[in-house]
Design an enzyme around this catalytic site. Structure first.
Site, mmCIF file in Angstrom:
data_model
loop_
_atom_site.group_PDB
_atom_site.id
_atom_site.type_symbol
_atom_site.label_atom_id
_atom_site.label_comp_id
_atom_site.label_asym_id
_atom_site.label_seq_id
_atom_site.Cartn_x
_atom_site.Cartn_y
_atom_site.Cartn_z
ATOM 1 N N GLY A 132 57.525 -4.443 -0.341
ATOM 2 C CA GLY A 132 56.694 -4.256 1.150
ATOM 3 C C GLY A 132 56.615 -5.351 1.787
ATOM 4 O O GLY A 132 55.518 -5.862 1.749
ATOM 5 N N THR A 134 58.523 -5.800 5.338
ATOM 6 C CA THR A 134 58.608 -5.274 6.732
ATOM 7 C C THR A 134 57.706 -4.294 7.385
ATOM 8 O O THR A 134 57.324 -3.271 6.624
ATOM 9 C CB THR A 134 60.402 -4.901 7.018
ATOM 10 O OG1 THR A 134 61.070 -5.601 6.247
ATOM 11 C CG2 THR A 134 60.709 -4.658 8.357
ATOM 12 N N THR A 140 61.491 -8.762 12.128
ATOM 13 C CA THR A 140 61.776 -10.095 11.351
ATOM 14 C C THR A 140 60.818 -11.142 11.663
ATOM 15 O O THR A 140 60.582 -12.044 10.646
ATOM 16 C CB THR A 140 63.083 -10.661 11.937
ATOM 17 O OG1 THR A 140 64.307 -9.735 11.880
ATOM 18 C CG2 THR A 140 63.812 -11.806 11.266
ATOM 19 N N GLU A 254 67.697 -13.733 -3.783
ATOM 20 C CA GLU A 254 68.150 -12.475 -3.039
ATOM 21 C C GLU A 254 69.240 -12.531 -2.335
ATOM 22 O O GLU A 254 70.228 -11.643 -2.304
ATOM 23 C CB GLU A 254 66.863 -12.051 -2.007
ATOM 24 C CG GLU A 254 67.206 -10.535 -1.635
ATOM 25 C CD GLU A 254 65.829 -9.920 -0.580
ATOM 26 O OE1 GLU A 254 65.638 -10.945 0.201
ATOM 27 O OE2 GLU A 254 65.628 -8.798 -0.769
HETATM 28 C C1 LIG Z 1 68.451 0.505 4.695
HETATM 29 C C2 LIG Z 1 67.251 -0.798 4.848
HETATM 30 C C3 LIG Z 1 66.673 -1.136 3.547
HETATM 31 C C4 LIG Z 1 65.663 -2.121 3.822
HETATM 32 N N1 LIG Z 1 64.670 -2.387 2.454
HETATM 33 C C5 LIG Z 1 63.748 -3.034 2.701
HETATM 34 C C6 LIG Z 1 62.902 -3.314 1.793
HETATM 35 O O1 LIG Z 1 63.156 -2.672 0.746
HETATM 36 N N2 LIG Z 1 61.727 -4.209 2.020
HETATM 37 C C7 LIG Z 1 61.446 -4.685 3.167
HETATM 38 O O2 LIG Z 1 60.525 -5.276 3.304
HETATM 39 N N3 LIG Z 1 62.635 -4.568 4.136
HETATM 40 C C8 LIG Z 1 63.507 -3.652 4.117
HETATM 41 N N4 LIG Z 1 64.364 -3.693 5.203
HETATM 42 C C9 LIG Z 1 64.163 -4.403 6.323
HETATM 43 C C10 LIG Z 1 65.077 -5.448 6.733
HETATM 44 O O3 LIG Z 1 65.017 -6.508 5.993
HETATM 45 C C11 LIG Z 1 65.196 -5.616 8.179
HETATM 46 O O4 LIG Z 1 65.509 -4.416 8.786
HETATM 47 C C12 LIG Z 1 65.848 -6.652 8.675
HETATM 48 O O5 LIG Z 1 65.255 -7.936 8.315
HETATM 49 C C13 LIG Z 1 65.741 -6.807 10.131
HETATM 50 O O6 LIG Z 1 64.451 -6.968 10.674
HETATM 51 P P1 LIG Z 1 64.322 -5.480 11.638
HETATM 52 O O7 LIG Z 1 65.034 -4.201 11.420
HETATM 53 O O8 LIG Z 1 62.979 -5.470 12.025
HETATM 54 O O9 LIG Z 1 65.029 -6.015 13.055
HETATM 55 P P2 LIG Z 1 64.360 -6.990 14.264
HETATM 56 O O10 LIG Z 1 63.647 -8.034 13.953
HETATM 57 O O11 LIG Z 1 63.609 -6.083 15.271
HETATM 58 O O12 LIG Z 1 66.020 -7.742 14.924
HETATM 59 C C14 LIG Z 1 66.694 -6.661 15.812
HETATM 60 C C15 LIG Z 1 67.880 -7.465 16.141
HETATM 61 O O13 LIG Z 1 67.690 -8.426 16.778
HETATM 62 C C16 LIG Z 1 67.846 -9.906 16.458
HETATM 63 N N5 LIG Z 1 66.959 -10.851 16.483
HETATM 64 C C17 LIG Z 1 65.790 -10.775 16.269
HETATM 65 N N6 LIG Z 1 65.157 -12.075 16.637
HETATM 66 C C18 LIG Z 1 66.047 -12.874 17.057
HETATM 67 C C19 LIG Z 1 66.081 -14.377 17.211
HETATM 68 N N7 LIG Z 1 64.974 -15.134 17.280
HETATM 69 N N8 LIG Z 1 67.263 -14.704 17.479
HETATM 70 C C20 LIG Z 1 68.421 -13.851 17.469
HETATM 71 N N9 LIG Z 1 68.354 -12.643 17.081
HETATM 72 C C21 LIG Z 1 67.099 -12.189 16.729
HETATM 73 C C22 LIG Z 1 68.048 -9.581 14.816
HETATM 74 O O14 LIG Z 1 69.270 -10.248 14.228
HETATM 75 C C23 LIG Z 1 68.382 -8.001 14.846
HETATM 76 O O15 LIG Z 1 69.898 -7.891 14.784
HETATM 77 C C24 LIG Z 1 65.392 -2.750 5.018
HETATM 78 C C25 LIG Z 1 66.372 -2.314 6.091
HETATM 79 C C26 LIG Z 1 67.074 -1.164 6.106
HETATM 80 C C27 LIG Z 1 68.081 -0.774 7.227
#
Ligand SMILES: Cc1cc2nc3c(=O)[nH]c(=O)nc-3n(C[C@H](O)[C@H](O)[C@H](O)COP(=O)(O)OP(=O)(O)OC[C@H]3O[C@@H](n4cnc5c(N)ncnc54)[C@H](O)[C@@H]3O)c2cc1C
Length: 396
Positions: A132, A134, A140, A254
């Site tokens: 846990g 995100t 991110t 990972e």
């Molecule tokens: C099916 C699935 C399973 C997952 N499982 C887990 C889990 O078990 N545990 C957990 O903790 N998380 C989990 N995640 C979360 C996953 O790690 C995040 O979705 C991923 O790290 C991207 O974060 P976000 O979705 O918040 O995107 P955001 O941070 O909102 O980013 C959206 C887009 O903007 C881009 N972006 C953002 N900031 C920048 C920057 N500074 N420069 C350039 N580009 C940028 C990103 O590259 C992305 O393409 C899961 C996600 C999915 C979809």
């Protein structure tokens, strides 16, 4: 991202032994053909039988040292296992966390936490599948998470929300990252975050709620809510306030393991493409005789081979306790792009049939797209290489 070299050195099996492991994994996977995954995908069901078979086979305990009941074989062996799972057309998403999430406990847990949990995780008696980190508003930007754990005597009281917490409904334990000091009250934003090993069995219905999220792939992912959840203070891993570093420590492993799944996917797509291109006859000749069909398949094959080498090299460095963040990130980037190129080519090679469920191409196509976003998006990997390897200015 830190360079963690604190993991115990595994004993590396020789090439012949790894080949035997690969063969055994393929034999196990053959019991779970496309039809098995298709039904689960349609109904968004968890592959319990597959996870049980992999657990019983001892494959999920390869990173746990022998002293704690695992086989202590190291990341290179784990890479081989996950690659074969994916090259066989199966999917390791339901089980890979059981392999590596325990790394936080192994590297930073107390002797009591390790001897209590690691042997149970090695046998599968305790499922540590949930991670846990995100949160919906932070994304991110992990240091902006707002889930708080406040110490009150012998307990921490947890309030907040996580999103995309995969496999939470199929896990007994969760590695949880929460703030123990508000972001505004710390000198550096990476301070004041702590890691807990949460016993979800004790917490469900007492302040922990799990809500499944339906997604384009069958991934058993969820939202998790904490409402005045009291957890024993002994759930804290390592030192309070140092949790961000502990989480970063696990990320190289990972990324390397995820890269190996991508390499496996790329192999599956490329084999499927080549065999279809040899069989499918249009205009009186196999479509693979057209270079417009053959060359993208050959290109996808070459990209996957290169990504595979980088993945193996990253795993080798990791197993020797050497710095490997550059290689781990590069492997994840190259492998996720290789699997996506191979998927796109496979769909194109199959023409209309690529869209039919029974060929499994459309399902694998959806599944392999995830790696461009999770566990870390491509842009963030490129940011890492730009800043930390090439010395260009930090972008965020
Ligand atoms: C099916 C699935 C399973 C997952 N499982 C887990 C889990 O078990 N545990 C957990 O903790 N998380 C989990 N995640 C979360 C996953 O790690 C995040 O979705 C991923 O790290 C991207 O974060 P976000 O979705 O918040 O995107 P955001 O941070 O909102 O980013 C959206 C887009 O903007 C881009 N972006 C953002 N900031 C920048 C920057 N500074 N420069 C350039 N580009 C940028 C990103 O590259 C992305 O393409 C899961 C996600 C999915 C979809």
């Amino acid at each position: 991202m830190t360079e963690a070299a604190t993991h115990p050195a595994p004993h590396a099996p020789d090439e012949a032994s790894v080949d035997q492991i690969r063969e055994a994994v393929r034999a196990l996977c053959a019991r779970f053909p496309g039809e098995y995954w298709r039904v689960l995908d349609r109904e968004r069901k968890y592959p319990s039988e597959f996870v049980a078979a992999m657990t019983e086979g001892g494959y999920l305990g390869v990173l746990i040292p022998e002293a704690y009941g695992g086989s202590g074989l190291g990341l290179s062996t784990a890479v081989a296992i996950l690659e074969e799972v994916h090259a066989s057309g199966c999917n390791a998403a339901a089980l890979h966390a059981q392999m590596y999430t325990m790394g936080t406990v192994l590297r930073h847990g107390s002797p009591e936490q390790k001897s209590m949990w690691l042997p149970k995780i090695a046998t599968g008696e305790a499922r540590l599948q949930a991670f846990g980190v995100t949160e919906p508003t932070a994304g991110t930007d992990t240091t902006s998470i707002s889930t708080m754990a406040v110490r009150r005597g012998d307990v921490y009281v947890v309030n907040g929300q996580k999103v995309w917490t995969s496999r939470a409904e199929h896990s007994d334990l969760m590695v949880l990252l929460a703030r123990t000091t508000a972001k505004e009250a710390v000198a550096r934003k990476s301070e004041g975050l702590s890691v807990f090993l949460l016993d979800m069995r004790q917490a469900l219905g007492r302040g922990l709620t799990i809500k499944p999220i339906r997604t384009m792939i069958n991934h058993a992912t969820t939202e998790v809510f904490f409402d005045n959840l009291e957890i024993p203070a002994s759930s804290l891993i390592g030192e309070e306030g140092k949790g961000f570093r502990y989480i970063l420590d696990g990320m190289n492993a990972e990324r390397i393991l995820i890269a190996s799944e991508c390499v496996g996917d790329a192999r599956w797509f490329t084999e499927k493409s080549a065999s279809y291109a040899k069989e499918r006859v249009v205009f009186g000749r196999p479509i693979g005789q057209n270079q417009g069909v053959a060359f993208p398949i050959a290109r996808a094959y070459a990209a996957a081979r290169a990504a595979r080498l980088m993945t193996y090299e990253a795993a080798r460095l990791y197993d020797h306790g050497r710095p490997c963040a550059e290689e781990a990130n590069t492997a994840k980037l190259l492998a996720s792009e290789a699997s996506w190129a191979a998927a796109d080519t496979c769909l194109q090679t199959h023409g209309g049939f690529g869209f039919a469920e029974e060929y499994d191409v459309e399902r694998k196509f959806r599944e392999t797209r995830l790696y461009q976003v999770a566990p870390i998006s491509t842009n963030l990997i490129l940011s890492y290489l730009s800043e930390h390897v090439l010395g260009m200015p930090r972008s965020y």
